[in-house]
Design an enzyme around this catalytic site. Structure first.
Site, PDB file in Angstrom:
ATOM      1  N   PRO A   2       0.826  -1.207   0.000  1.00 29.45           N
ATOM      2  CG  PRO A   2      -0.526  -1.440   1.866  1.00 29.45           C
ATOM      3  CD  PRO A   2       0.589  -2.065   1.139  1.00 29.45           C
ATOM      4  CD  GLU A   3       2.496   3.394  -4.428  1.00 28.87           C
ATOM      5  OE1 GLU A   3       2.525   4.614  -4.675  1.00 28.87           O
ATOM      6  OE2 GLU A   3       2.710   2.535  -5.299  1.00 28.87           O
ATOM      7  CG  HIS A 104      -4.649 -15.481   7.948  1.00 31.95           C
ATOM      8  ND1 HIS A 104      -3.468 -16.152   8.183  1.00 31.95           N
ATOM      9  CD2 HIS A 104      -5.257 -16.119   6.902  1.00 31.95           C
ATOM     10  CE1 HIS A 104      -3.357 -17.162   7.325  1.00 31.95           C
ATOM     11  NE2 HIS A 104      -4.423 -17.164   6.551  1.00 31.95           N
ATOM     12  NE  ARG A 123       2.935 -12.449   0.900  1.00 26.70           N
ATOM     13  CZ  ARG A 123       3.515 -12.033  -0.227  1.00 26.70           C
ATOM     14  NH1 ARG A 123       2.862 -11.228  -1.046  1.00 26.70           N
ATOM     15  NH2 ARG A 123       4.731 -12.402  -0.516  1.00 26.70           N
ATOM     16  CE  LYS A 166      18.672  11.937  -3.480  1.00 23.49           C
ATOM     17  NZ  LYS A 166      19.582  11.025  -2.789  1.00 23.49           N
TER      18      LYS A 166
END
Length: 293
Positions: A2-3, A104, A123, A166
């Site tokens: 998820p973002e 779970h 997971r 960078k």
């Protein structure tokens, strides 16, 4: 994974039943998730009022009246389920296929609001940890994070300074959580497309020789703001069966301009290009080589 918009959607879904409520009882039904639970995890939560529920990058932070903070991360398959006497809902149910098998259900918060908040994680890549409010800045998971992309601190000048020296690609720089916190692969691809910037472009080109922001930096920040705000309003792009307060389904993936659209025509007006995919830093990158320079 998820973002930022997905985690923000979860935060907004949990806020009404957590904020201002007491954790009457906390259950940790196993000894660990990604990391072991602290030995006094449940005891330190029980009886505490959640005074605020915030987000930092991809982390949820529940402030407790004890002065502690409950740090939570969804991992790859973690989700929260809110169970009330009259109904059950899942704030921010991700597209990642999962069941609600109770085997779970690893953490349960019984709230004075009348809700049971269940954390399900097949997971077990998620985690929860209690830290002191004064230890936030030194907490290893939060230390060194860059500014929030929707915060006042994040602007073209800040991004130019962060990228000026960078030698990496622009996409790699945006995925670096020390440069800007919370951005992930999907939204970086989408923002670069909207800004018409190549993911292969050198990150340092966002700054002039004097370190000032170029037009590229300004366009990119505007694109990041736009795509994140749109995704939050839509409920995120990895979500399934999520309904907004209006009752409408919110799927930002239906608004993708470039992500997961390999081989399709570019959606930029007047561009005859085709969306391409290549692997960059171990992740799929989607872009239009013709209009992203």
């Amino acid at each position: 994974m998820p973002e930022l918009p997905e985690v923000e959607t979860v935060r907004r879904g949990l806020q009404p039943v957590m904020e201002g409520a007491v954790i009457v009882k906390a259950e940790a039904r196993r000894g660990d998730l990604r990391f072991p639970f602290q030995p006094d995890f449940a005891k330190r939560l029980q009886g505490q009022t959640v005074t605020g529920l915030g987000r930092r990058a991809k982390y949820l932070l529940a402030d407790l009246d004890s002065g502690d903070v409950l740090l939570m991360h969804l991992g790859m398959s973690g989700s929260f389920r809110v169970i009330k006497p009259e109904h059950e809902e899942t704030p921010g149910e991700f597209h990642y296929p999962r069941g609600k098998d109770s085997v779970h259900d690893h953490v349960v918060f019984h709230m004075s609001s009348g809700a049971d908040i269940v954390f399900n994680d097949p997971r077990r890549f998620g985690f929860m940890k209690i830290i002191g409010r004064g230890d936030i800045e030194t907490e290893p998971h939060l230390k060194g994070l860059g500014p929030e992309p929707l915060g006042n601190e994040f602007d073209a000048a800040m991004l130019a300074r962060a990228c000026a020296s960078k030698k990496t690609s622009l996409k790699a720089a945006l995925l670096d959580q020390r440069v800007v916190a919370g951005l992930g692969n999907i939204y970086v691809c989408e923002a670069l497309f909207r800004a018409h910037l190549s993911p292969r472009r050198l990150a340092a080109t966002l700054a002039t020789k004097k370190g000032e922001p170029t037009d590229h930096a300004t366009r990119l920040v505007e694109a990041i703001h736009a795509v994140l705000n749109e995704a939050i309003r839509a409920g995120g792009s990895s979500l399934r069966d999520h309904r907004q307060t209006s009752g409408e389904l919110g799927y930002f993936q239906h608004s993708f301009q470039v992500y997961d659209r390999e081989g399709e025509p570019c959606r930029t007006d007047g561009c005859s290009g085709v969306v391409k995919r290549f692997v960059q830093n171990g992740r799929s990158t989607f872009w239009c080589p013709k209009c992203q320079k």
